[in-house]
Design an enzyme around this catalytic site. Structure first.
Site, PDB file in Angstrom:
ATOM      1  N   SER A 143       3.986  -8.208   1.687  1.00 21.30           N
ATOM      2  CA  SER A 143       4.596  -7.714   2.793  1.00 21.30           C
ATOM      3  C   SER A 143       5.923  -6.861   2.363  1.00 21.30           C
ATOM      4  CB  SER A 143       5.052  -8.780   3.781  1.00 21.30           C
ATOM      5  OG  SER A 143       5.120  -8.198   4.860  1.00 21.30           O
ATOM      6  N   ASP A 144       6.359  -5.926   3.313  1.00 18.39           N
ATOM      7  CA  ASP A 144       7.684  -5.314   3.238  1.00 18.39           C
ATOM      8  C   ASP A 144       8.106  -4.656   4.470  1.00 18.39           C
ATOM      9  OD1 ASP A 144       9.413  -4.308   0.989  1.00 18.39           O
ATOM     10  OD2 ASP A 144       9.277  -2.668   2.278  1.00 18.39           O
ATOM     11  N   THR A 145       9.316  -4.893   4.691  1.00 14.63           N
ATOM     12  CA  THR A 145      10.047  -4.406   5.892  1.00 14.63           C
ATOM     13  C   THR A 145      11.207  -3.619   5.736  1.00 14.63           C
ATOM     14  OG1 THR A 145       9.491  -6.711   6.816  1.00 14.63           O
ATOM     15  CG2 THR A 145      11.233  -5.382   7.795  1.00 14.63           C
ATOM     16  N   LYS A 173       2.629  -4.982  -3.696  1.00 17.23           N
ATOM     17  CA  LYS A 173       3.094  -6.575  -3.924  1.00 17.23           C
ATOM     18  C   LYS A 173       1.672  -7.243  -4.023  1.00 17.23           C
ATOM     19  CE  LYS A 173       7.548  -5.960  -1.926  1.00 17.23           C
ATOM     20  NZ  LYS A 173       8.298  -6.374  -0.793  1.00 17.23           N
TER      21      LYS A 173
END
Length: 186
Positions: free
Chosen positions: A69-71, A53
């Protein structure tokens, strides 16, 4: 002159969290496919997505500092993605019911010259959930686009009995770590 900051996310939660840090920034939407590769660990998966990203944002605006960001939610080494439908959400929430799981959030800050990634893992405990609670929660619409089928900052917060780690990382962007990374780029 300080480079502009871009947040490579369409998430209103990440936008609100970054605003709390007081930075001026713009939003850029990147088209990164969120599909876990065969034999990819949960850690490697969340890191790859955050990097992809951020780097997609740098490709769109090379003079900027980009935050990606990724969760993900992990229970018993299984990554719980966003639910496909009610049955999928119910399976995930039943799996989380009455026990702990991990929420992993990776944040990558990148520029043309460099990139750096941090992963924050938070342990989250759920109370035991009834099928009725899960159905009512699904009817609220909140779980539809959330990893693990819940939002700690919303109605889903009523299921959480405790956390160990970063609340903001569970919401989607670890504030302390993001701020520390940005200081290295600005």
């Amino acid at each position: 002159m300080q480079p502009s900051i871009l947040l490579a996310s369409g998430s209103p939660r990440r936008k609100e969290l970054l605003e709390q840090l007081g930075y001026q920034f713009s939003i850029v939407r990147t088209d990164v496919e969120e599909v876990r590769q065969t034999d990819e660990s949960a850690y490697d998966y969340v890191v790859r997505l955050s990097k992809d990203k951020a780097l997609a944002g740098v490709a769109l605006a090379a003079d900027s500092v980009v935050i990606g960001s990724d969760t993900i939610v992990v229970c018993d080494q299984t990554v719980l993605e966003k639910p496909n439908d009610y049955q999928h959400a119910k399976e995930m929430l039943m799996r989380l019911s009455g026990r702990s799981h991990q929420v992993m959030t990776a944040v990558t800050v990148a520029s043309k010259q460099k990139q750096e990634t941090v992963v924050v893992t938070t342990d989250v405990w759920f109370k035991p959930l009834s099928e009725q609670e899960i159905e009512q929660y699904w009817q609220s619409g909140e779980p539809c686009d959330k990893a693990g089928s819940y939002a700690i900052q919303g109605i889903g917060g009523r299921f959480v009995t405790r956390i160990e780690g970063s609340y903001s990382a569970v919401v989607g962007l670890p504030l302390f770590e993001t701020d520390q990374l940005l200081h290295k780029f600005l």
